[in-house]
Design a protein around this motif. Structure first.
Motif, short mmCIF file in Angstrom:
data_model
loop_
_atom_site.label_atom_id
_atom_site.label_comp_id
_atom_site.label_asym_id
_atom_site.label_seq_id
_atom_site.Cartn_x
_atom_site.Cartn_y
_atom_site.Cartn_z
N UNK A 228 5.60 6.29 0.64
CA UNK A 228 6.36 5.92 1.99
C UNK A 228 5.57 5.00 2.77
N UNK A 229 4.39 5.01 3.06
CA UNK A 229 3.60 4.60 3.96
C UNK A 229 3.52 2.96 3.41
N UNK A 230 3.11 2.98 2.17
CA UNK A 230 2.93 1.83 1.23
C UNK A 230 4.24 0.73 1.50
N UNK A 231 5.45 1.60 1.36
CA UNK A 231 6.77 0.98 1.42
C UNK A 231 7.01 0.14 2.86
N UNK A 232 6.50 0.63 3.85
CA UNK A 232 6.68 0.20 5.16
C UNK A 232 5.82 -0.74 5.51
N UNK A 233 4.76 -1.28 4.44
CA UNK A 233 3.94 -2.47 4.92
C UNK A 233 4.95 -3.77 5.30
N UNK B 152 5.83 2.20 -14.52
CA UNK B 152 6.94 1.18 -13.75
C UNK B 152 6.47 1.13 -12.36
N UNK B 153 6.23 -0.19 -12.00
CA UNK B 153 5.77 -0.36 -10.63
C UNK B 153 6.37 -1.61 -9.94
N UNK B 154 6.65 -1.92 -8.84
CA UNK B 154 7.03 -3.00 -8.23
C UNK B 154 5.87 -3.77 -7.16
N UNK B 155 4.77 -2.96 -7.25
CA UNK B 155 3.66 -3.25 -6.50
C UNK B 155 2.50 -3.85 -7.25
N UNK C 146 -1.76 17.10 7.12
CA UNK C 146 -2.88 17.24 7.86
C UNK C 146 -3.91 15.99 7.31
N UNK C 147 -3.86 16.05 5.77
CA UNK C 147 -4.76 15.25 5.23
C UNK C 147 -4.42 13.61 5.58
N UNK C 148 -3.21 13.25 5.71
CA UNK C 148 -2.65 11.93 5.63
C UNK C 148 -2.40 11.43 7.40
N UNK C 149 -2.61 12.50 8.27
CA UNK C 149 -2.35 12.03 9.67
C UNK C 149 -3.07 11.04 10.12
N UNK C 150 -4.53 11.07 9.97
CA UNK C 150 -5.42 10.11 10.34
C UNK C 150 -5.02 8.72 9.94
N UNK C 151 -4.73 8.56 8.73
CA UNK C 151 -4.42 7.41 8.00
C UNK C 151 -3.11 7.05 8.41
N UNK C 152 -2.17 7.74 8.85
CA UNK C 152 -0.68 7.36 9.35
C UNK C 152 -0.73 6.83 10.52
#
Length: 687
Positions: free
Chosen positions: A593-598, A641-644, A551-557
């Motif tokens: 998941x959202x960031x990975x699909x940019x 650890x990050x790749x971003x 519910x919280x992420x729906x608008x952003x998605x």
């Protein structure tokens, strides 16, 4: 003039007296008669010498004489032929070691049976060899006859003359001579078969004798199974310590020599061989001359009549006592080996020709399970970072550079590659050994996963403790002056409220205050990470934090054009949860998941699913992004650890900590769309 046949001048002697009579023959060609004439001079009554001729018709006598002469001649020829055939028969009746003696003797005898023996010659061609008389020459006056062996032409017999002779039945030869030639050729064929068979029999007998004398087997023969008598070879006696013929050879005596425990078994096997044609090949014990029992292997074969009735049985025995003793020792040795290997706490595997040929139970337990068709050089299931060092060690063993190597590496049991929760660490020792007479590689492997996990946990704990101390220090150093800044800002805002133109100043103060609050929020998160709080666990529906996070992420998605696919099971029981922390986990996973699909072209999707398996609840968050490479899946949960870009790299480590505090686990795999899927496992709540 006197007649042509006048004998007057022969009838009177030189003194004018009558001479001896003249006897002559007259052939009356015209009349077809033949006369015998006697002329003589006699004194007639008046004193004159008178010729007196007597003529006797002997035509029949002459014909009879000629016929007799022909008959005698023919009889003489037959006698010669019979003498020749008799001499050859006598020669062939003698025993000969080789066919050469036979052929040489026959060619020398043949000319004597022909009409003109003084100019006759003979030759035998057999088996690529020639046997001929000394006077042999190639002429046109030749008779030939094939020599047949077992119905097949195997040679040639020929007789000829050196000179031309009057024509007879077959050129210069008589018909009877053709019959004689055929008869001799026929006899030669039979004697060749006989000599060959005799030589083969002799050779076979010699071989049999050599086989009996040189064999380790004792031979036996039961010529009439209705009778008790048998025949035992000298070697049979010798195997039991007896001299040849020292004891009676009979079936009843054989039964008496059998070990009592083997008697019924042997008799049953003999009966089954007679009645059901079951092969007679068994092991039993016989009593030797010294009184001890030794193991023998007995074989036999029955001979049957046309109605299948058994009439005779023959076979052999072989001493296998040493083999049986060796088998017992080997059996005990193998049992000891099996106890050591099969019950070993280390996994043992033998590799030959790059294929696994043996694994013990501990290894199979470790690999869950392991197919024997596994091809070693593929190194399937080995952690990508460890493949190269394993390949080097394996090749160094095969190429003889080392006889033994020690190495530790990571691998995934079959069907779980990339699943961090199932990854295992092993300490392995590889060495060169021998298997079935050929070189092989033996691996001894010990599961050190718990030790490695403890080492990693201790190392991580040490890092986290250091990080916590550092974070606490940084927070303390920043928080004190930041508190002063906030106080001064409050005072400034109060004083500006009384001023005439406070609007612009207030905007600046709000921005400074907002920034200050963000800094404090970062500090609080660092403090939370360095000093994690205990989760407040209560029995709750795991779907609540999932739905709240969605519910919280729906608008952003929706703004990003990402479609949500939700599949939540209906049979999920309550579990012990801190719903606030679990919501934080779900928000973090959905955000990642959202960031990975940019930048991903085409449809972008995030899937959220739940299901129950046994006593464990599974929650998965998947995406249609590029996914997490295999070699990075083991590191994504490590702190920082990050790749971003512009990412602290503590989100997934916090998620891992929260899930672990719930008694669960989290792993990363591949989604149905080829992207990443993070799966959270939470145990079902119990009182």
């Amino acid at each position: 003039r006197p007649c042509s046949f006048c004998t007057n001048h022969m009838l009177v002697g030189s003194e004018g007296e009558p001479a001896a009579p003249v006897i002559w023959c007259y052939d009356d060609i015209d009349g077809g008669r033949f006369y015998r004439c006697v002329d003589r001079a006699i004194h007639w009554s008046d004193g004159r010498l008178v010729r007196m001729s007597l003529a006797l018709d002997i035509t029949d006598f002459r014909d009879a004489e000629r016929s007799l002469k022909k008959t005698v001649t023919k009889l003489n020829e037959r006698v010669k032929e019979l003498n020749c055939l008799y001499a050859i028969s006598k020669l062939l009746e003698e025993e000969h070691d080789s066919l050469e003696e036979v052929f040489k003797g026959v060619v020398d005898l043949i000319p004597s049976g022909w009409q003109y023996p003084e100019i006759a010659f003979a030759r035998i061609i057999f088996g690529g060899q020639e046997f001929k008389t000394k006077n042999f020459q190639e002429t046109v006056w030749v008779q030939k006859n094939e020599i047949f062996i077992n119905g097949r032409i195997s040679g040639t017999l020929e007789v000829g003359y050196l000179e031309k002779r009057p024509e007879r039945d077959e050129g210069p030869f008589l018909r009877e001579e053709r019959l004689l030639l055929h008869s001799i050729a026929e006899k030669l064929g039979k004697i060749i078969e006989l000599v060959t068979a005799r030589n083969e029999l002799k050779l076979s007998q010699e071989r049999y004798n050599l086989a009996v004398e040189g064999s380790y087997d004792g031979l036996w023969d039961w010529p009439d199974i209705d009778q008790d008598a048998e025949w035992w070879s000298p070697q049979w006696y010798g195997l039991l310590g007896y001299e040849d013929g020292e004891i009676e050879a009979s079936f009843s005596h054989f039964r008496a020599l059998l070990h009592p425990d083997d008697l019924v078994r042997v008799e049953e096997n003999v009966r089954a061989h007679f009645e059901e044609d079951v092969p007679f090949d068994m092991e039993y014990r016989l009593r030797t001359k010294s009184g001890e029992y030794r193991w023998f292997r007995g074989r036999g074969k029955v001979t049957r009549e046309s109605d299948a009735k058994p009439v005779r049985m023959s076979g052999s025995i072989r001493d296998i006592n040493d083999i049986k003793l060796a088998e017992e020792v080997l059996k005990k040795s193998r049992q000891i080996f099996a106890d050591l290997v099969e019950k070993s706490l280390t996994g043992i595997v033998i590799i030959q020709d790059h294929q696994v040929v043996y694994t013990n139970p501990e290894f199979e337990k470790m690999t869950e399970p392991f197919p024997l068709s596994y091809f070693i050089p593929s190194f399937k299931g080995i952690h990508p970072e460890d493949v190269e060092k394993i390949r080097r060690s394996y090749n160094s063993l095969l190429e003889g550079e080392q006889r033994e190597v020690d190495i530790d590496f990571r691998f995934y049991p079959m069907g779980s590659f990339g699943d961090r929760s199932k990854m295992k660490w092993v300490l392995c020792r590889g060495s060169i050994t021998e298997h079935d007479g050929r070189q092989a590689v033996m691996l001894n492997m010990m599961d050190v996963t718990r030790i490695k996990n403890m080492e990693e946990a201790m190392l991580l704990q040490s890092k986290m403790a250091s990080l916590g101390r550092m974070a606490a220090g940084i927070a303390h150093e920043i928080r004190n002056p930041l508190a002063g800044v906030n106080i001064y800002l409050d005072a400034l805002e109060t004083s500006l409220t009384k001023a005439r133109e406070p609007k612009q100043a207030r905007e600046i103060i709000k921005k400074i205050s907002s920034t200050s609050q963000k800094i404090e929020g970062v500090i609080n998160r660092v403090m939370d990470f360095s000093k994690p709080s205990e989760p407040k666990l209560t029995l709750a529906d795991i779907h609540k934090p999932i739905k709240d996070a969605l519910s919280l992420a729906s608008v952003s998605l929706r703004r990003r054009g990402i479609r949500i696919q939700k599949s939540l099971a209906k049979n999920i029981p309550p579990c012990l949860l801190d719903t606030v922390l679990m919501e934080q986990v779900m928000l973090n996973l959905i955000g990642n998941a959202a960031e990975a699909m940019k930048g991903v072209q085409g449809e972008r999707k995030i899937g959220v699913r739940s299901f129950l398996q046994g006593e464990t609840i599974f929650v998965g968050v998947s995406d249609s992004g590029p996914g997490v490479p295999l070699h990075l899946r083991a590191e994504v949960f490590d702190p920082f650890f990050t790749t971003k870009e512009n990412n602290a790299g503590i989100g997934l480590s916090i998620c891992n900590r929260i899930v672990t505090d719930h008694g669960g686990s989290i792993r990363v795999g591949e989604s149905i769309w080829g992207g990443a899927e993070f799966v959270v496992e939470i145990p079902v709540g119990k009182e």
